[in-house]
Design a protein around this motif. Structure first.
Motif, short mmCIF file in Angstrom:
data_model
loop_
_atom_site.label_atom_id
_atom_site.label_comp_id
_atom_site.label_asym_id
_atom_site.label_seq_id
_atom_site.Cartn_x
_atom_site.Cartn_y
_atom_site.Cartn_z
N ASP A 35 12.04 2.78 -0.70
CA ASP A 35 11.58 2.07 0.39
C ASP A 35 10.14 2.70 0.52
O ASP A 35 9.12 2.16 0.76
CB ASP A 35 12.33 2.43 1.73
N ASP A 36 9.94 3.92 0.41
CA ASP A 36 8.76 4.81 0.37
C ASP A 36 8.86 5.97 -0.39
O ASP A 36 9.71 6.59 -0.28
CB ASP A 36 8.34 4.99 1.82
N VAL A 37 7.76 6.28 -1.10
CA VAL A 37 7.59 7.64 -1.88
C VAL A 37 6.26 8.22 -1.49
O VAL A 37 5.17 7.48 -1.42
CB VAL A 37 7.89 7.44 -3.57
N SER A 38 6.25 9.48 -1.23
CA SER A 38 4.87 10.36 -0.95
C SER A 38 5.37 11.61 -1.65
O SER A 38 6.01 11.99 -2.04
CB SER A 38 4.92 10.65 0.52
N ILE A 39 4.03 12.25 -1.83
CA ILE A 39 3.94 13.60 -2.40
C ILE A 39 3.35 14.48 -1.49
O ILE A 39 1.94 14.07 -0.73
CB ILE A 39 3.03 13.61 -3.61
N ASN A 40 3.63 15.69 -1.23
CA ASN A 40 2.88 16.58 -0.68
C ASN A 40 2.14 17.39 -1.09
O ASN A 40 2.02 17.14 -2.31
CB ASN A 40 4.09 17.30 0.46
N GLU A 41 1.47 18.45 -0.54
CA GLU A 41 0.51 19.41 -1.29
C GLU A 41 1.23 20.22 -2.14
O GLU A 41 0.46 20.51 -3.17
CB GLU A 41 -0.13 20.26 -0.31
N ASP A 42 2.36 20.56 -2.16
CA ASP A 42 2.98 21.14 -3.28
C ASP A 42 3.67 20.42 -4.35
O ASP A 42 4.38 20.91 -5.26
CB ASP A 42 3.91 22.45 -2.81
N LYS A 43 3.27 19.30 -4.56
CA LYS A 43 3.76 18.17 -5.53
C LYS A 43 5.25 18.09 -5.45
O LYS A 43 6.06 17.63 -6.31
CB LYS A 43 3.38 18.82 -6.91
N THR A 44 5.81 18.05 -4.38
CA THR A 44 7.30 17.57 -3.78
C THR A 44 7.34 16.23 -3.53
O THR A 44 6.48 15.74 -2.57
CB THR A 44 7.77 18.48 -2.77
N TYR A 45 7.86 15.56 -4.18
CA TYR A 45 7.96 14.03 -3.95
C TYR A 45 9.17 13.81 -2.80
O TYR A 45 10.29 14.65 -2.99
CB TYR A 45 8.66 13.01 -4.95
N LYS A 46 8.70 12.85 -1.87
CA LYS A 46 9.88 12.57 -0.80
C LYS A 46 10.01 11.14 -0.93
O LYS A 46 9.18 10.42 -0.78
CB LYS A 46 9.21 12.71 0.57
N PHE A 47 11.43 10.85 -1.41
CA PHE A 47 11.72 9.53 -1.72
C PHE A 47 12.49 8.83 -0.31
O PHE A 47 13.39 9.74 0.16
CB PHE A 47 12.84 9.34 -2.77
N ASP A 48 12.50 7.80 0.35
CA ASP A 48 12.85 7.35 1.25
C ASP A 48 13.69 6.17 1.07
O ASP A 48 13.27 5.09 0.56
CB ASP A 48 12.03 7.02 2.62
#
Length: 131
Positions: A35-48
């Protein structure tokens, strides 16, 4: 819980260069995979998926050939048998046909459910890229 390794190949009528960003970038993955994918500053992907967040890191990548995401629980970093998803692009030398190999190592679904899920996901991907 026992994990299951699901492997499937899908023919994709496009080039590696067009397809790979859909497999490896947050914007590409959010178009067809989650549904959504983002990347934070330490290159961790967050998949929703369906309102739940799942965290992953890229543990292997070769541009235009393969990418592997290993999922982890940010509250249990000691876990060693993490679920992962790997996308490999393989070409048949004789026919010049491109195949997407999906390797899904998880404890979420049975093989027949995963087969149905991946067929739908890859159908969405093909529709987006026209392949």
């Amino acid at each position: 819980m026992v994990k299951n390794k699901f492997v499937a190949d899908y023919q994709i009528n496009t080039s590696r260069k067009i397809l790979f960003p859909y497999l490896s970038s947050a914007s590409g993955l959010s178009e067809w995979y989650a549904d959504d994918v983002s990347i934070n500053e330490d290159k961790t992907y967050k998949f929703d998926y369906d309102g739940e967040d799942h965290y992953a890191k890229i543990v292997a990548m070769r541009t235009n050939f393969h990418v592997k995401f290993e999922f982890f629980d940010p509250n249990n970093l000691e876990e060693t048998d993490n679920a992962y998803i790997e996308f490999k692009l393989e070409e048949n030398e004789l026919t010049q046909t491109l195949f997407l190999k999906v390797i899904d190592y998880s404890d979420t679904y049975e093989d027949d459910e995963l087969e149905s899920i991946w067929e739908n996901l890859v159908a969405n991907l093909k529709e987006i890229i026209g392949g």
